[in-house]
Design an enzyme around this catalytic site. Structure first.
Site, PDB file in Angstrom:
ATOM      1  N   LYS A 178       0.821  -1.206   0.000  1.00  0.00           N
ATOM      2  CA  LYS A 178       0.000   0.000   0.000  1.00  0.00           C
ATOM      3  C   LYS A 178       0.856   1.257   0.000  1.00  0.00           C
ATOM      4  CE  LYS A 178      -2.803   0.887   3.528  1.00  0.00           C
ATOM      5  NZ  LYS A 178      -3.998   1.045   4.407  1.00  0.00           N
TER       6      LYS A 178
ATOM      7  N   ASP B  18       2.308  -1.247  11.868  1.00  0.00           N
ATOM      8  CA  ASP B  18       0.994  -1.766  11.483  1.00  0.00           C
ATOM      9  C   ASP B  18       0.810  -3.237  11.837  1.00  0.00           C
ATOM     10  OD1 ASP B  18      -0.014   0.593  10.435  1.00  0.00           O
ATOM     11  OD2 ASP B  18       0.898   0.244   8.479  1.00  0.00           O
TER      12      ASP B  18
ATOM     13  N   GLY C 130      -5.158   7.539   6.099  1.00  0.00           N
ATOM     14  CA  GLY C 130      -4.296   8.567   6.665  1.00  0.00           C
ATOM     15  C   GLY C 130      -3.038   8.749   5.849  1.00  0.00           C
TER      16      GLY C 130
ATOM     17  N   ARG D 180      -7.213  -3.843  10.133  1.00  0.00           N
ATOM     18  CA  ARG D 180      -6.182  -4.719  10.697  1.00  0.00           C
ATOM     19  C   ARG D 180      -6.669  -5.436  11.961  1.00  0.00           C
ATOM     20  NH1 ARG D 180      -2.232  -3.834   7.197  1.00  0.00           N
ATOM     21  NH2 ARG D 180      -1.861  -1.695   6.478  1.00  0.00           N
TER      22      ARG D 180
END
Length: 438
Positions: free
Chosen positions: A21, A321, A94, A395
């Site tokens: 991403k 993440d 974001g 997530r």
């Protein structure tokens, strides 16, 4: 929509997870800032990246999808952005929003940034504060510096030297992208090295960028402004943050043997892999290679006996993440796992630290939060049986669906809708490996 995962057979097979991403967002933005055609293959076609593509179109780029993951961008060059008549809507992203603030910031145009209800809760001042040093003016903003936000770029931007108070690749990248349209040298100093995709892509497109060590774990990045970026093809590697889910699933489900192809192995993104290997996970790197300036490899992972470890705070930027899925792995480890320095988790799509803790509680796993540290007491098994509130966080949803594949009783999540923002194929891909999702 809610979903339940249950313990079943061992996972097996070879899969390819979506394109990274972070690289996908940047590939589109650099295509916008380049005069000529940029060809992208392997682009992640999730909602977050599609919203970035829409924003690039609104700012003047011609963008075409030529096949699955294959896109072309005809850009307008540094200094050539046009003013959008409508707000740039980034949905839940974001990354897309903060980076595009940097792209737009030093252009003499006005732009409004907006997003969904979740993104409107996330802090944006951390990106706006350094942009104001260039001469960017914040015309309007929501309460507490949140979206919607309107900014106006200066006619004559000034370069800056910015020492980032937080370890944030998004903030660093926003400053460097703003510095592209400022004369002279813009510099960013970071105390903890964060993912360096922006620096690598700047070099890939022909900008003059220098990276030098700074302190024990930090770096200084110097960028010469107002370059003429040259079109360059971008091959997007598989996202290590997405690979994390089948990777951990295979490690915690006994007897599993899974290979994930073409995963980015940039050392500033592989903190989870490093940690899992320290815990005893059987992970092999196969066929290492370099594509578009990034290290990649195929990863083979098998069911493993994991042991609790202490995860240092300085590793957080390389796996920020991945902490939710690491917490799942820690639940099945033998002994205590302490994850240090997780303050950044509090300002993600949800308060991820609180959401992970609630999920562990729903699974009957002992844990504690000590300041910004998460401590998980693993026993080699987890009871399960609970329902996890995802708080519109993709997530969290994926992590606890993975958890249910190894718990004694099934695990449920209340909403899988937001998974499409980063991993549209997650549920069918996991089912192909043998996951029991219902």
């Amino acid at each position: 929509m809610p979903m339940t995962s249950s313990r079943g057979k061992a996972l097996a097979g070879t899969v390819t997870v979506p394109g990274d991403k972070s690289i996908s967002h940047r590939a589109l933005m650099f295509g916008l800032l380049t005069v000529g055609e940029t060809r992208i293959t392997g682009l992640l076609e999730g909602e977050d990246v599609i919203n970035t593509a829409k924003a690039c179109r609104a700012l003047g780029a011609r963008i075409e999808r030529t096949g699955p993951g294959a896109w072309t961008v005809h850009g307008v060059g540094v200094g050539g952005l046009v003013q959008s008549a409508e707000a740039l809507d980034f949905g839940n992203s974001g990354t897309g929003c903060r980076l595009m603030m940097g792209v737009v910031g030093c252009h003499p145009i006005r732009a409004t940034f907006d997003g969904d209800a979740s993104l409107r809760k996330r802090p944006m001042r951390r990106a706006l504060d350094p942009l104001e040093l260039f001469g960017v003016r914040v015309v309007a903003q929501g309460e507490g510096g949140r979206l919607p936000i309107t900014i106006e770029g200066p006619r004559d931007a000034v370069p800056v030297v910015y020492e980032s108070p937080v370890a944030s690749a998004q903030v660093k990248s926003a400053v460097l992208l703003a510095g592209l349209n400022a004369p002279g040298v813009t510099s960013v100093i970071e105390k903890e090295a964060t993912r360096d995709h922006t620096e690598r892509m700047l070099s890939h497109f022909g900008a003059s960028v220098t990276v030098t060590p700074h302190g024990a774990h930090g770096r200084r990045i110097d960028l010469v402004g107002q370059p003429e970026l040259k079109p360059a093809p971008v091959v997007v590697p598989a996202d290590p943050s997405s690979a994390a889910f089948p990777l951990v699933a295979a490690a915690i489900v006994p007897g599993s043997d899974v290979t994930i192809t073409g995963v980015m192995m940039n050392t500033l993104r592989t903190g989870l892999i490093t940690t899992l290997i320290e815990m005893g996970a059987a992970i092999e790197q196969l066929n290492p290679r370099i594509e578009s300036g990034e290290d990649i490899a195929d990863l083979r992972v098998r069911g493993s006996r994991l042991t609790g470890v202490d995860v240092p705070a300085h590793r957080a930027p390389s796996m920020i993440d991945e902490y939710p899925i690491l917490a799942v792995a820690a639940a099945f480890a033998h002994g205590t796992t302490r994850m240090r320095g997780l303050h950044e988790l509090r300002v993600k799509e949800s308060d991820r630290l609180a959401a992970v803790a609630d999920g562990l509680a729903a699974a009957g796993v002992d844990y504690a939060i000590d300041g910004d540290d998460l401590i998980v007491e693993g026993t080699g098994r987890a009871p399960g049986g609970g329902t996890v509130a995802t708080h519109m966080d993709h997530r969290i949803a994926m992590s606890f669906l993975v958890m249910g594949l190894a718990t004694d009783q099934p695990m449920s999540v209340d909403d899988t809708g937001f998974i499409v923002t980063s991993f549209p194929d997650f549920i069918p891909l996991m089912r192909r490996l043998g996951a029991d999702f219902a």
